[in-house]
Scaffold this motif. Sequence first.
Motif: not given
Length: 344
Positions: A190, A194-195, A197, A220, A222
Amino acid sequence: MTKPLDPQPNSDAPNPGIIFETLNLHQRSAALHAAIELDLFSAIARGHRTVEALTEHLKTDQRATRILCDFLVIAGFLTKDNETYGLPPVSAEFLDRASPKYVGSIAKFMNSPDLLEAFKDIAQVVRTGTTTLSRDGTTATEYAGWIEFARSMAPIMMPAAMFMADMATRERPGAVRVLDIAAGHGMFGVALARKNPQAAIVALDWAPVLEVARENAAAAGIEDRYTLLPGDAFEVDYGGPYDVVLVTNFLHHFDPATCEKGMRKIADALAPAGLVLTLEFVPDENRIEPPIGASFAFTMLGTTPKGDAYTFAEYDAMWQRVGLTKSRMVDVPNSGQRLIFTQR
């Protein structure tokens, strides 16, 4: 207690205090667990700072509350000024439930009945060379304790997860396919998603555990880039190829031969320019330093049939035997763990 007995002050004679202290350490763990369960730290943070105020707020016994609080002061988890208790920085940051860095949930797993049971007869473990837990200890097929692990341990893993996400994105930027082995709570994958895309995550673990990872991925935002792969990490078809493979706190549960079986599957599923990131408790070659990494071998002694804390040289040799010949290691900041980068 924080101060061992000192029967001969200002003397260089051997001091038996460390023996007394160590045999009593279970009391310290029990006190911290009780304070977390009672939410004592949050109560003090909200202004309930005397025994009377805490007793009324927590609905507890006054004498018992005083004794617990004083013990926690001695242990370093509370402060005391006259009759007023307070939180030192470590408790304010990590044990107040209102803090974004709260980690109190880890007590549920770390003091779970199975893990406590595993260390009741270490003499027998040393005699036989294997855990006294039933079946295969924490390596048993679909071991139920991993569900509690996934729900409880995510907060304390976040610094390492964010560090790994930074490293993976720096080393393999852009559109990447990522396999997260033994995903557990899912926060390593996750954090990477998030870091980056453009990262698509495949999370591998037992199906009930993956439900926790799925919840965290949804929270989150994603979930559309997060795929579940339920099954045994040594048997399930990984698919692939993968640009990045995350192997987090997994290999230490097994003997070298079993580790290499899993590593070979990883190598087969890795893209030609792919990267494996292995997060582990890695002791120095002397096996006694650093303390957190080295002492983790004892955790594996109690809870697994053949697990261990392997040195970097041992990991490097195992990766080389499966065809991944280039490894390097860095320390993870604010953690007792190390991160190994491996590629062809």
